[in-house]
Enzyme design. Structure first.
Site, mmCIF file in Angstrom:
data_model
loop_
_atom_site.group_PDB
_atom_site.id
_atom_site.type_symbol
_atom_site.label_atom_id
_atom_site.label_comp_id
_atom_site.label_asym_id
_atom_site.label_seq_id
_atom_site.Cartn_x
_atom_site.Cartn_y
_atom_site.Cartn_z
ATOM 1 N N GLY A 48 0.776 -1.243 0.000
ATOM 2 C CA GLY A 48 0.000 0.000 0.000
ATOM 3 C C GLY A 48 0.803 1.284 0.000
ATOM 4 O O GLY A 48 0.349 2.305 -0.525
ATOM 5 N N GLU A 103 3.578 4.243 5.960
ATOM 6 C CA GLU A 103 2.353 3.463 5.732
ATOM 7 C C GLU A 103 1.338 4.281 4.948
ATOM 8 O O GLU A 103 1.313 5.504 5.034
ATOM 9 C CB GLU A 103 1.714 3.093 7.080
ATOM 10 N N ASP A 104 0.483 3.601 4.210
ATOM 11 C CA ASP A 104 -0.612 4.299 3.530
ATOM 12 C C ASP A 104 -1.769 4.545 4.491
ATOM 13 O O ASP A 104 -2.391 5.599 4.460
ATOM 14 C CB ASP A 104 -1.075 3.532 2.282
ATOM 15 N N ASP A 107 -5.219 1.597 10.417
ATOM 16 C CA ASP A 107 -6.642 1.276 10.530
ATOM 17 C C ASP A 107 -6.866 0.558 11.868
ATOM 18 O O ASP A 107 -6.953 1.208 12.915
ATOM 19 C CB ASP A 107 -7.019 0.417 9.315
ATOM 20 N N LYS A 135 -7.265 6.164 10.344
ATOM 21 C CA LYS A 135 -8.700 5.876 10.518
ATOM 22 C C LYS A 135 -8.903 5.401 11.959
ATOM 23 O O LYS A 135 -8.923 4.189 12.234
ATOM 24 C CB LYS A 135 -9.136 4.797 9.518
ATOM 25 N N PHE A 156 -14.801 2.929 3.129
ATOM 26 C CA PHE A 156 -13.866 2.079 2.391
ATOM 27 C C PHE A 156 -13.113 2.927 1.376
ATOM 28 O O PHE A 156 -13.636 3.273 0.324
ATOM 29 C CB PHE A 156 -14.588 0.927 1.697
ATOM 30 N N VAL A 157 -11.868 3.247 1.741
ATOM 31 C CA VAL A 157 -11.088 4.151 0.900
ATOM 32 C C VAL A 157 -10.108 3.392 0.008
ATOM 33 O O VAL A 157 -9.536 2.381 0.412
ATOM 34 C CB VAL A 157 -10.330 5.202 1.748
ATOM 35 N N ASP A 163 -5.831 -0.376 -1.960
ATOM 36 C CA ASP A 163 -6.544 -1.240 -2.899
ATOM 37 C C ASP A 163 -7.860 -1.769 -2.357
ATOM 38 O O ASP A 163 -8.145 -1.705 -1.159
ATOM 39 C CB ASP A 163 -5.674 -2.460 -3.228
ATOM 40 N N ARG A 169 -5.208 0.798 -6.843
ATOM 41 C CA ARG A 169 -4.007 1.402 -6.248
ATOM 42 C C ARG A 169 -3.519 2.583 -7.086
ATOM 43 O O ARG A 169 -2.881 3.493 -6.577
ATOM 44 C CB ARG A 169 -2.878 0.374 -6.134
HETATM 45 C C1 PRP Z 1 -3.141 -2.443 4.531
HETATM 46 C C2 PRP Z 1 -2.343 -1.151 4.630
HETATM 47 C C3 PRP Z 1 -1.667 -1.274 5.974
HETATM 48 C C4 PRP Z 1 -2.655 -2.085 6.774
HETATM 49 C C5 PRP Z 1 -3.373 -1.205 7.738
HETATM 50 O O1 PRP Z 1 -2.311 -3.476 4.104
HETATM 51 O O2 PRP Z 1 -1.402 -1.031 3.586
HETATM 52 O O3 PRP Z 1 -0.433 -1.953 5.877
HETATM 53 O O4 PRP Z 1 -3.574 -2.665 5.848
HETATM 54 O O5 PRP Z 1 -4.408 -1.878 8.366
HETATM 55 P P1 PRP Z 1 -4.434 -2.250 9.910
HETATM 56 O O6 PRP Z 1 -4.080 -0.999 10.678
HETATM 57 O O7 PRP Z 1 -5.868 -2.673 10.117
HETATM 58 O O8 PRP Z 1 -3.463 -3.360 10.159
HETATM 59 P P2 PRP Z 1 -2.843 -4.869 3.545
HETATM 60 O O9 PRP Z 1 -2.661 -5.913 4.617
HETATM 61 O O10 PRP Z 1 -4.223 -4.712 2.997
HETATM 62 O O11 PRP Z 1 -1.816 -5.156 2.378
HETATM 63 P P3 PRP Z 1 -1.391 -4.172 1.165
HETATM 64 O O12 PRP Z 1 -0.503 -3.093 1.763
HETATM 65 O O13 PRP Z 1 -0.649 -5.070 0.247
HETATM 66 O O14 PRP Z 1 -2.636 -3.571 0.556
#
Ligand code: PRP
Length: 184
Positions: A48, A103-104, A107, A135, A156-157, A163, A169
């Site tokens: 991400g 980080e993106d 959550d 978030k 849901f962003v 993604d 993405r």
């Molecule tokens: C997403 C995002 C963070 C994480 C945040 O990654 O990039 O790394 O979720 O969520 P959390 O605070 O609930 O842990 P994901 O596991 O979807 O993989 P990606 O980065 O490949 O999209």
């Protein structure tokens, strides 16, 4: 981009390209102030963070190096499983390094809580967490970012690296996905 196949799945724009650009410049300047004279390691959490990482490192003209780690806890679901898997591990020794984790989105916090502990056990000297989006509504772990670009509501962003089922993405802004896209 307008009226593209992807665009039709977006309910609304939450953060525009211009707002992202301006905020990333501010974050870069703040990191420069905090780390001037040091050589921090920018550590992007894949996948991400890949878009944010490239903009952030160019907005922060420190003599720094970069590294990536790839993890996943969603496995294409919309709610974190809570089990963080390392898919691609660090390729260098981080003992004694000042880390800037990029980080993106922060959550539930499962990913960053896990990674912070992991990097400390690997000998990091300090950890600074920078996330484009925060978030707080869904936080399950007691973890906070040191710097956050935007606080977002529990919607849901996607876009700018984020993604849904590995898609969207490359949307250049942060958008909210239409519910019918992920609810069937
Ligand atoms: C997403 C995002 C963070 C994480 C945040 O990654 O990039 O790394 O979720 O969520 P959390 O605070 O609930 O842990 P994901 O596991 O979807 O993989 P990606 O980065 O490949 O999209």
């Amino acid at each position: 981009m307008k009226n593209s196949e992807m665009e039709q799945d977006i309910l609304k724009v939450l953060v525009t390209e211009e707002e992202i650009h301006s905020r990333v410049q501010e974050l870069g300047a703040e990191l420069y102030r905090r780390f001037e004279g040091k050589k921090p390691l920018f550590l992007g959490v894949l996948k991400g963070s890949f878009v944010f990482m490239t903009d952030l490192v160019r907005a922060c003209q420190l003599k720094s190096d970069i590294e990536f780690i790839a993890v996943s806890s969603y496995q294409n679901a919309t709610v974190s499983s809570g089990r963080v898997q390392i898919i691609h591990d660090l390729q260098q020794d981080i003992t004694g390094r000042d880390l800037i984790i990029v980080e993106d989105i922060l959550d539930s916090g499962h990913t960053l809580a896990f990674l912070k502990q992991y990097f400390l056990t690997k000998g990091a000297a300090s950890i600074t967490i920078v996330t484009l989006l925060d978030k707080p509504a869904r936080r399950a772990k007691a973890i906070a970012a040191d710097l956050a670009g935007f606080v977002v509501p529990d919607e849901f962003v996607v876009g700018y690296g984020l993604d849904y089922c590995q898609l969207y993405r490359n949307v250049p802004y942060i958008g909210v996905l239409k519910p019918e896209v992920y609810s069937g």
